[in-house]
Motif scaffolding. Structure first.
Motif, PDB file in Angstrom:
ATOM      1  N   PHE A  80       2.584  23.395 -26.715  1.00  0.00           N
ATOM      2  CA  PHE A  80       1.915  22.130 -26.992  1.00  0.00           C
ATOM      3  C   PHE A  80       2.279  21.667 -28.402  1.00  0.00           C
ATOM      4  CE2 PHE A  80      -1.829  19.685 -28.470  1.00  0.00           C
ATOM      5  CZ  PHE A  80      -1.831  18.691 -27.503  1.00  0.00           C
ATOM      6  N   GLU A  81       3.005  20.555 -28.513  1.00  0.00           N
ATOM      7  CA  GLU A  81       3.528  20.115 -29.800  1.00  0.00           C
ATOM      8  C   GLU A  81       3.133  18.677 -30.121  1.00  0.00           C
ATOM      9  OE1 GLU A  81       7.716  20.836 -29.613  1.00  0.00           O
ATOM     10  OE2 GLU A  81       7.483  22.976 -30.048  1.00  0.00           O
ATOM     11  N   LEU A  82       2.068  18.177 -29.500  1.00  0.00           N
ATOM     12  CA  LEU A  82       1.656  16.794 -29.743  1.00  0.00           C
ATOM     13  C   LEU A  82       1.130  16.611 -31.159  1.00  0.00           C
ATOM     14  CD1 LEU A  82       1.290  13.999 -28.363  1.00  0.00           C
ATOM     15  CD2 LEU A  82      -1.072  14.708 -27.852  1.00  0.00           C
ATOM     16  N   VAL A  83       0.407  17.599 -31.679  1.00  0.00           N
ATOM     17  CA  VAL A  83      -0.157  17.529 -33.028  1.00  0.00           C
ATOM     18  C   VAL A  83       0.156  18.827 -33.766  1.00  0.00           C
ATOM     19  CG1 VAL A  83      -2.027  15.997 -32.296  1.00  0.00           C
ATOM     20  CG2 VAL A  83      -2.408  18.469 -32.331  1.00  0.00           C
ATOM     21  N   SER A  84      -0.050  18.809 -35.076  1.00  0.00           N
ATOM     22  CA  SER A  84       0.143  20.022 -35.860  1.00  0.00           C
ATOM     23  C   SER A  84      -0.907  21.073 -35.477  1.00  0.00           C
ATOM     24  CB  SER A  84       0.022  19.701 -37.349  1.00  0.00           C
ATOM     25  OG  SER A  84       1.036  18.796 -37.744  1.00  0.00           O
ATOM     26  N   ILE A  85      -0.544  22.336 -35.637  1.00  0.00           N
ATOM     27  CA  ILE A  85      -1.403  23.428 -35.176  1.00  0.00           C
ATOM     28  C   ILE A  85      -1.575  24.456 -36.289  1.00  0.00           C
ATOM     29  CG2 ILE A  85      -1.535  25.388 -33.583  1.00  0.00           C
ATOM     30  CD1 ILE A  85      -0.302  23.737 -31.444  1.00  0.00           C
ATOM     31  N   ALA A  86      -2.789  25.015 -36.376  1.00  0.00           N
ATOM     32  CA  ALA A  86      -3.072  26.158 -37.250  1.00  0.00           C
ATOM     33  C   ALA A  86      -3.707  27.248 -36.398  1.00  0.00           C
ATOM     34  CB  ALA A  86      -4.002  25.759 -38.390  1.00  0.00           C
ATOM     35  N   VAL A  87      -3.185  28.453 -36.494  1.00  0.00           N
ATOM     36  CA  VAL A  87      -3.648  29.576 -35.672  1.00  0.00           C
ATOM     37  C   VAL A  87      -4.181  30.684 -36.578  1.00  0.00           C
ATOM     38  CG1 VAL A  87      -2.986  31.354 -34.004  1.00  0.00           C
ATOM     39  CG2 VAL A  87      -1.983  29.056 -33.851  1.00  0.00           C
ATOM     40  N   PRO A  88      -5.480  31.018 -36.491  1.00  0.00           N
ATOM     41  CA  PRO A  88      -6.004  32.135 -37.284  1.00  0.00           C
ATOM     42  C   PRO A  88      -5.647  33.475 -36.633  1.00  0.00           C
ATOM     43  CG  PRO A  88      -7.764  31.165 -35.967  1.00  0.00           C
ATOM     44  CD  PRO A  88      -6.529  30.344 -35.703  1.00  0.00           C
ATOM     45  N   VAL A  89      -5.245  34.420 -37.452  1.00  0.00           N
ATOM     46  CA  VAL A  89      -4.904  35.765 -36.979  1.00  0.00           C
ATOM     47  C   VAL A  89      -5.728  36.763 -37.783  1.00  0.00           C
ATOM     48  CG1 VAL A  89      -3.086  37.468 -36.626  1.00  0.00           C
ATOM     49  CG2 VAL A  89      -2.556  35.018 -36.436  1.00  0.00           C
ATOM     50  N   GLU A  90      -6.713  37.377 -37.109  1.00  0.00           N
ATOM     51  CA  GLU A  90      -7.607  38.343 -37.770  1.00  0.00           C
ATOM     52  C   GLU A  90      -8.208  37.734 -39.033  1.00  0.00           C
ATOM     53  OE1 GLU A  90      -5.440  41.944 -38.365  1.00  0.00           O
ATOM     54  OE2 GLU A  90      -5.076  42.262 -36.232  1.00  0.00           O
ATOM     55  N   PHE A  91      -8.683  36.503 -38.884  1.00  0.00           N
ATOM     56  CA  PHE A  91      -9.184  35.735 -40.027  1.00  0.00           C
ATOM     57  C   PHE A  91     -10.703  35.818 -40.111  1.00  0.00           C
ATOM     58  CE2 PHE A  91     -10.998  31.552 -41.280  1.00  0.00           C
ATOM     59  CZ  PHE A  91     -10.678  31.596 -42.630  1.00  0.00           C
ATOM     60  N   VAL A  92     -11.199  36.287 -41.262  1.00  0.00           N
ATOM     61  CA  VAL A  92     -12.626  36.293 -41.566  1.00  0.00           C
ATOM     62  C   VAL A  92     -12.753  35.831 -43.014  1.00  0.00           C
ATOM     63  CG1 VAL A  92     -14.751  37.616 -41.714  1.00  0.00           C
ATOM     64  CG2 VAL A  92     -13.060  38.185 -39.951  1.00  0.00           C
ATOM     65  N   SER A  93     -13.315  34.658 -43.214  1.00  0.00           N
ATOM     66  CA  SER A  93     -13.300  34.073 -44.547  1.00  0.00           C
ATOM     67  C   SER A  93     -14.034  34.939 -45.575  1.00  0.00           C
ATOM     68  CB  SER A  93     -13.914  32.674 -44.523  1.00  0.00           C
ATOM     69  OG  SER A  93     -15.284  32.720 -44.129  1.00  0.00           O
TER      70      SER A  93
END
Length: 298
Positions: free
Chosen positions: A62-75
């Protein structure tokens, strides 16, 4: 895409997210206001929300919009944010997201790039300087490293890595394995980003259209500019110019003098509208069924 091509404030005002570990948290940190959750029909939802950034659980086609993917993310575990950048097409977005996250979490942020040998320092420094210009608050440095693992090994504990999707440079490619899976992580997780072109649905304005049943006289009074789309039951059926209205009889229907419709799709990159603008302005924008949904400004 160069750093100056990304409309930063608009990016943060139009963040949406899908179900997945860390997605809601990451979207909330990035967004100005409340980000919208979207369902399985990503295409329709992104267009309806005028989305510019989708926070999703994995990279897909899916490339319609920009994407951000969290990987093992805990702020809560993040003590600093580092964007690993290079000549790849997604590095400008990685820099912007690193800057945004560092401010939202309240930690330091920085940009780094790797140079494997002294004879490559000049080109690496030039690329880094161009990207860093969009986030002047973040310090930027070149690290001597011949691999992604070597670069990440210089990060302090608690570092969140922001990196562009695979493609474009040797550095970006080394972070990923088969299936675009991140194989070189960071102590406090990572955010993988992929940039997408700006689309017409993101930039279009509300249309001022003329109904095909109007007379020339009525259209003359209603027309605001030099031309306008002509619609029937919401569908684009033509365009009419002021010059044609001025030459026609007031009682004639505008459908009799309308030209064939010229338009762009909602999903087209904005460059497509620039091409059509040489023929008609404003440029009509239609959805997949031919309904007029907006216009691209002149």
């Amino acid at each position: 895409m160069s750093p100056s091509d990304i409309p930063t404030l608009e990016l943060w005002r139009s963040v949406v997210w899908t179900r997945g570990s860390g997605c809601a948290e990451l979207a909330s940190l990035l967004a100005l206001g409340e980000p919208a959750q979207v369902g399985d029909d990503l295409r329709s939802a992104c267009i309806a929300e005028r989305a510019r950034l989708l926070v999703a659980r994995k990279l897909t086609s899916f490339e319609l919009v920009s994407i951000a993917v969290p990987v093992e993310f805990v702020s809560g575990l993040v003590g600093g944010v580092v964007a690993a950048v290079g000549p790849g097409p997604h590095s400008p977005l990685a820099a912007l997201i690193a800057d945004r996250l560092a401010g939202a979490i309240g930690v330091s942020g920085s940009l780094v790039s790797a140079s494997p040998a002294p004879d490559q320092d000049g080109s690496v420094e030039a690329t880094l300087a161009e990207i860093a210009a969009s986030v002047p608050e973040l310090p930027a440095k070149v690290v001597r490293a011949s691999s992604a693992r070597g670069l990440v090994g210089t990060f302090p504990p608690g570092t969140l890595l922001v990196v562009g999707a695979p493609g474009g440079s040797w550095l970006q490619r080394q972070f990923f394995g088969p299936g675009r899976k991140l194989i070189v992580g960071s102590p406090a997780g990572a955010v993988v980003v992929r940039d997408a072109p700006r689309r017409c649905f993101q930039e279009m304005l509300e249309p001022d259209a003329l109904g095909s049943g109007l007379t020339v006289g009525e259209a003359r009074r209603l027309l605001q500019g030099d031309a306008a789309p002509v619609v029937a039951d919401g569908r684009l059926v033509g365009v009419v110019r002021r010059a044609a209205l001025d030459e026609a009889f007031p009682e004639d229907p505008i459908g009799s003098i309308a030209e064939d419709p010229v338009f762009v799709s909602e999903e087209d990159p904005i460059e497509a509208a620039l091409e059509v603008a040489g023929f008609i302005r404003p440029v009509p924008v239609v959805d997949g069924s031919g309904r007029l949904t907006g216009v691209m400004p002149a």
